[in-house]
Scaffold this motif. Structure first.
Motif, PDB file in Angstrom:
ATOM      1  N   ASP A   1      94.674  21.772  58.566  1.00  0.00           N
ATOM      2  CA  ASP A   1      94.521  22.536  59.805  1.00  0.00           C
ATOM      3  C   ASP A   1      93.549  21.890  60.785  1.00  0.00           C
ATOM      4  OD1 ASP A   1      96.264  24.514  58.905  1.00  0.00           O
ATOM      5  OD2 ASP A   1      94.658  25.630  57.920  1.00  0.00           O
TER       6      ASP A   1
ATOM      7  N   GLN B   1      96.258  17.159  62.505  1.00  0.00           N
ATOM      8  CA  GLN B   1      97.391  17.582  63.333  1.00  0.00           C
ATOM      9  C   GLN B   1      97.807  16.477  64.294  1.00  0.00           C
ATOM     10  OE1 GLN B   1      97.075  21.636  65.041  1.00  0.00           O
ATOM     11  NE2 GLN B   1      95.412  21.963  63.590  1.00  0.00           N
TER      12      GLN B   1
ATOM     13  N   THR C   1      96.023  22.854  67.368  1.00  0.00           N
ATOM     14  CA  THR C   1      96.058  24.275  67.701  1.00  0.00           C
ATOM     15  C   THR C   1      94.668  24.884  67.710  1.00  0.00           C
ATOM     16  OG1 THR C   1      96.403  24.780  65.356  1.00  0.00           O
ATOM     17  CG2 THR C   1      98.361  24.579  66.752  1.00  0.00           C
TER      18      THR C   1
END
Length: 225
Positions: A189, A194, A203
């Motif tokens: 994450d 990413q 994100t």
């Protein structure tokens, strides 16, 4: 094109530049490229363009950042100051290709200047890079932006899909062991994972980070006078 790390982005952009100049009429065609720093212009994209020119025996002569057919300047790589975007003015042609390499780090003023060059029917703009954070690059990659958006993540590449490629290409592409190592090290994450591994715009970010990842990348890509 927003993509992961180590898939040959600049190689493809260089191939596109060489193809463009080789297949359109001399004197009516031009390629203009830029990147966040002049060193990146020379050492990355134009290094690859020179390689294509030599291997394919293409016409014209090149130096570190220019491609000439006779006295006609057909290809040009520059990193203007974000405060002097007018440095791109006047570089028009019937068939013009503008390439923004490492596009996340290219300031908006240069995006705007580049877009004014490709204002006619036959001109095109290619932007390519790692999706390191918010900004103009992310905006044009959003749905319904009007751009043709291509995403390439690590799992789309031959070392993951099993597509048969040469041993050399196998060795230089992003590899599953590095992908899994980075997942453990950075976290699936994390902004780094990413962007560099999945080829997606982050994100969020590490909630424990003192400095946001995209801010740090902006500092790294800023060329001081």
């Amino acid at each position: 094109v927003h993509s992961c790390h180590e898939i040959g982005k600049s190689w493809i952009a260089a191939a596109t530049a060489a193809w463009w100049l080789d297949t359109h009429p001399v004197g009516e065609t031009r390629v203009v490229t830029t990147a966040p720093t002049q060193a990146q212009v020379e050492a990355i994209l134009w290094n690859e363009i020179n390689g294509f020119h030599e291997r394919a025996g293409l016409a014209g002569r090149l130096n570190l950042t220019e491609w000439y057919f006779g006295k006609y300047l057909a290809g040009l790589g520059r990193k203007p100051s974000e405060h002097t975007p007018a440095a791109f003015q006047g570089l028009h042609a019937r068939y013009l290709l503008v390439i923004l390499d490492e596009a996340y780090g290219v300031p908006k003023t240069i995006w705007d200047a580049a877009s004014t060059l490709a204002a006619n029917e036959h001109s095109r703009v290619l932007v390519i890079g790692n999706p390191d954070g918010p900004g103009e690059f992310q905006d044009v990659c959003r749905p319904n932006s009007g751009w043709n958006v291509i995403h390439v993540g690590a799992k789309d590449t031959p070392n993951f899909t099993g597509e048969e490629v040469s041993p050399l290409l196998h060795d230089v592409l992003i590899h599953p062991w590095w992908y899994e190592e980075r997942k453990k090290k950075w976290g699936a994450d994390s902004a780094l994972f990413q962007s560099k591994c999945d080829g997606q715009f982050p994100t969020g970010g590490d909630p424990y980070a003192v400095i946001r990842y995209d801010w740090a990348r902006t500092c790294q890509l800023t060329e001081l006078p």
